[in-house]
Design a protein around this motif. Structure first.
Motif, mmCIF file in Angstrom:
data_model
loop_
_atom_site.group_PDB
_atom_site.id
_atom_site.type_symbol
_atom_site.label_atom_id
_atom_site.label_comp_id
_atom_site.label_asym_id
_atom_site.label_seq_id
_atom_site.Cartn_x
_atom_site.Cartn_y
_atom_site.Cartn_z
ATOM 1 N N THR A 170 -3.004 8.398 4.160
ATOM 2 C CA THR A 170 -4.297 8.175 3.523
ATOM 3 C C THR A 170 -4.086 7.369 2.253
ATOM 4 O OG1 THR A 170 -5.225 10.216 4.419
ATOM 5 C CG2 THR A 170 -6.311 9.285 2.505
ATOM 6 N N GLY A 171 -4.649 6.161 2.231
ATOM 7 C CA GLY A 171 -4.346 5.194 1.196
ATOM 8 C C GLY A 171 -3.173 4.361 1.672
ATOM 9 N N PHE A 172 -3.245 3.042 1.479
ATOM 10 C CA PHE A 172 -2.183 2.191 2.019
ATOM 11 C C PHE A 172 -1.809 1.131 0.995
ATOM 12 C CE2 PHE A 172 -0.136 -0.706 5.099
ATOM 13 C CZ PHE A 172 0.692 0.211 5.718
ATOM 14 N N GLY A 173 -1.226 1.605 -0.120
ATOM 15 C CA GLY A 173 -0.816 0.721 -1.188
ATOM 16 C C GLY A 173 0.679 0.612 -1.301
ATOM 17 N N GLY A 174 1.171 0.643 -2.556
ATOM 18 C CA GLY A 174 2.570 0.406 -2.839
ATOM 19 C C GLY A 174 3.510 1.360 -2.140
ATOM 20 N N SER A 175 3.142 2.648 -2.035
ATOM 21 C CA SER A 175 4.029 3.627 -1.411
ATOM 22 C C SER A 175 3.857 3.674 0.103
ATOM 23 C CB SER A 175 3.786 5.017 -2.010
ATOM 24 O OG SER A 175 4.678 5.971 -1.443
ATOM 25 N N ALA A 176 2.624 3.780 0.571
ATOM 26 C CA ALA A 176 2.390 4.012 1.996
ATOM 27 C C ALA A 176 2.876 2.861 2.867
ATOM 28 C CB ALA A 176 0.908 4.275 2.251
ATOM 29 N N GLN A 181 7.106 1.638 7.228
ATOM 30 C CA GLN A 181 8.314 0.969 7.706
ATOM 31 C C GLN A 181 9.471 1.964 7.860
ATOM 32 O OE1 GLN A 181 9.082 -2.941 5.680
ATOM 33 N NE2 GLN A 181 7.212 -2.429 4.553
ATOM 34 N N MET A 182 9.569 2.903 6.925
ATOM 35 C CA MET A 182 10.640 3.893 6.977
ATOM 36 C C MET A 182 10.463 4.827 8.178
ATOM 37 S SD MET A 182 11.730 6.559 3.974
ATOM 38 C CE MET A 182 10.008 6.904 3.638
ATOM 39 N N LEU A 206 -2.009 -2.333 10.526
ATOM 40 C CA LEU A 206 -1.776 -2.610 11.942
ATOM 41 C C LEU A 206 -0.676 -3.657 12.121
ATOM 42 C CD1 LEU A 206 -5.488 -2.690 13.167
ATOM 43 C CD2 LEU A 206 -3.812 -0.886 13.606
ATOM 44 N N GLU A 207 -0.653 -4.650 11.253
ATOM 45 C CA GLU A 207 0.379 -5.685 11.331
ATOM 46 C C GLU A 207 1.772 -5.107 11.090
ATOM 47 O OE1 GLU A 207 -0.895 -8.521 8.454
ATOM 48 O OE2 GLU A 207 -2.600 -9.221 9.654
ATOM 49 N N LEU A 208 1.846 -4.038 10.276
ATOM 50 C CA LEU A 208 3.133 -3.407 9.997
ATOM 51 C C LEU A 208 3.526 -2.371 11.054
ATOM 52 C CD1 LEU A 208 3.157 -2.904 6.112
ATOM 53 C CD2 LEU A 208 4.425 -4.574 7.463
ATOM 54 N N GLY A 209 2.640 -2.136 12.031
ATOM 55 C CA GLY A 209 3.021 -1.254 13.123
ATOM 56 C C GLY A 209 2.271 0.055 13.230
ATOM 57 N N ALA A 210 1.189 0.238 12.456
ATOM 58 C CA ALA A 210 0.388 1.454 12.600
ATOM 59 C C ALA A 210 -0.225 1.505 14.000
ATOM 60 C CB ALA A 210 -0.710 1.497 11.534
ATOM 61 N N ALA A 211 -0.316 2.701 14.555
ATOM 62 C CA ALA A 211 -0.916 2.868 15.874
ATOM 63 C C ALA A 211 -2.432 2.753 15.831
ATOM 64 C CB ALA A 211 -0.521 4.223 16.452
ATOM 65 N N TRP A 212 -3.003 3.020 14.664
ATOM 66 C CA TRP A 212 -4.461 3.008 14.480
ATOM 67 C C TRP A 212 -4.735 2.916 12.997
ATOM 68 C CZ3 TRP A 212 -7.455 6.400 11.634
ATOM 69 C CH2 TRP A 212 -8.838 6.380 11.853
ATOM 70 N N ILE A 301 17.366 -0.436 6.984
ATOM 71 C CA ILE A 301 16.243 -0.660 7.904
ATOM 72 C C ILE A 301 16.050 -2.136 8.269
ATOM 73 C CG2 ILE A 301 13.737 -0.386 8.120
ATOM 74 C CD1 ILE A 301 14.069 2.312 6.625
ATOM 75 N N PRO A 302 15.991 -3.155 7.440
ATOM 76 C CA PRO A 302 15.705 -3.067 6.012
ATOM 77 C C PRO A 302 14.197 -3.028 5.776
ATOM 78 C CG PRO A 302 16.099 -5.343 6.606
ATOM 79 C CD PRO A 302 16.226 -4.545 7.880
ATOM 80 N N ILE A 303 13.778 -2.278 4.763
ATOM 81 C CA ILE A 303 12.381 -2.274 4.349
ATOM 82 C C ILE A 303 12.080 -3.590 3.634
ATOM 83 C CG2 ILE A 303 10.802 -1.248 2.660
ATOM 84 C CD1 ILE A 303 11.850 1.467 3.462
ATOM 85 N N ARG A 304 10.915 -4.157 3.902
ATOM 86 C CA ARG A 304 10.498 -5.380 3.237
ATOM 87 C C ARG A 304 9.181 -5.135 2.493
ATOM 88 N NH1 ARG A 304 14.801 -7.769 2.025
ATOM 89 N NH2 ARG A 304 16.094 -8.417 3.779
#
Length: 337
Positions: A170-176, A181-182, A206-212, A301-304
């Motif tokens: 819930t919320g999709f900013g700097g941390s989420a 990705q992790m 969604l571009e980063l891989g969320a299912a919904w 991973i690497p996280i980007r």
């Protein structure tokens, strides 16, 4: 040196320029400390909490900033864990008791709140609370890993999630956006569902891989085993609980919550939101061990991180944008070109 200082608490709605750009003496490292020439410093929502008084500094003026990446410029007496020129990072934890529960210790001191932080060209930090930065990250990329990434790592662990279970963000900013990705790396069979107010942020998820991805008030296509809330508001807490499966856990990853929508708690229903052994757990600060474990994982991973960069004199602008919810990834102050 150039630095930004906070002289008093204020509301960003009434005072859009809370930080003043000033010249300060370069600090001198004490025994056990290092002097860091700052290359980049992430901008975190916790800075808003400091400025607006929800987690106020004990004294003023103070230099904010706790997602710091820079180079070791000078060694204090007795320091052997770093060498001159090493690139290191400093997070929210400036110093504490040193044990596994140091994040909740009375000795906990926060970088950029209890002591001067990284919104400056130089800062000092205890050598044992500065961490090697993996070579695969640019300094601006690495900065949000020191708090947003590492605290996200801690939040994921606190969910207790297993591979194949469902997770909400819930919320999709700097941390989420780092957590997503992790999780995709650590739990490849876990589907991640993202709740965000703005359609462009939902599309980013969604571009980063969320299912919904849907709005904060939407219901996920299925009940969720765990949800991490990274917002400053109360409504996502209530809505998140309604999206949990029986036995599910909501982890609130925030230093403070704002008061503006606290009436949303009046809609809390024991039967709908809390019954069936649903849980609420909070993330309290961070330990050095979280950061030490997370940085190598981020490199593997690497996280980007998605970053937008600003100069020191643009910090107030970036903070106002953060307050207004204009977030895609992380915002970072850059001192080096």
């Amino acid at each position: 040196m150039k630095a930004l200082v906070l002289r008093e608490m204020c509301s960003l709605n009434q005072c859009p320029t809370p930080l003043e750009l000033v010249d300060l003496p370069v600090p001198h490292p004490q025994a056990g400390e290092i002097l860091i020439r700052v290359a980049a410093c992430g901008i975190c929502h916790t800075e808003l909490d400091e400025i607006e008084g929800r987690t106020s500094p004990p004294q003023f003026p103070v230099v904010p900033g706790h997602e710091v990446v820079g180079y070791v410029e000078q060694l204090g007496a007795g320091v052997t864990v770093h060498q001159l020129g090493d690139r290191v990072g400093v997070g929210w934890i400036h110093s504490s008791s040193g044990d596994e529960h140091e994040n909740v210790s009375p000795q906990f001191q926060a970088t950029g709140r209890d002591v001067n932080g990284g919104y400056a060209e130089y800062m000092t930090a205890p050598a044992n609370y500065a961490y090697p930065i993996p070579d695969c990250f640019r300094s601006a990329e690495a900065a949000p890993l020191l708090c947003a990434g590492a605290i996200g790592y801690r939040a994921v662990r606190l969910t207790g999630i297993q591979d194949g279970q469902t997770l909400g963000l819930t919320g999709f900013g700097g941390s989420a956006h780092l957590v997503l990705q992790m999780v995709r790396h650590q739990f490849p069979n876990t589907r991640v569902f993202v709740f965000a107010r703005h359609p462009e942020v939902q599309q980013f998820a969604l571009e980063l891989g969320a299912a919904w991805a849907g709005h904060t008030e939407d219901r996920a296509p299925e009940p969720l085993d765990a949800i991490i809330d990274t917002t400053p508001a109360w409504k996502p807490v209530v809505e998140g609980l309604a999206n949990l499966a029986p036995g599910g856990r909501l982890v609130i990853n925030a230093i403070r919550k704002e008061e503006s929508d606290k009436e949303a708690l009046l809609k809390l229903s024991y039967h709908e939101h809390l019954w069936m052994e649903r849980e609420i757990k909070t993330v309290a600060n961070i330990t050095q061990f979280d950061i030490r474990e997370f940085l190598p994982l981020a490199a593997e991973i690497p996280i980007r991180p998605e970053v937008a960069t600003y100069s020191l004199d643009q910090a107030n602008q970036a903070l106002v944008e953060l307050k207004q919810g204009r977030i895609k990834g992380a915002k970072v102050l850059v001192m080096e070109k």
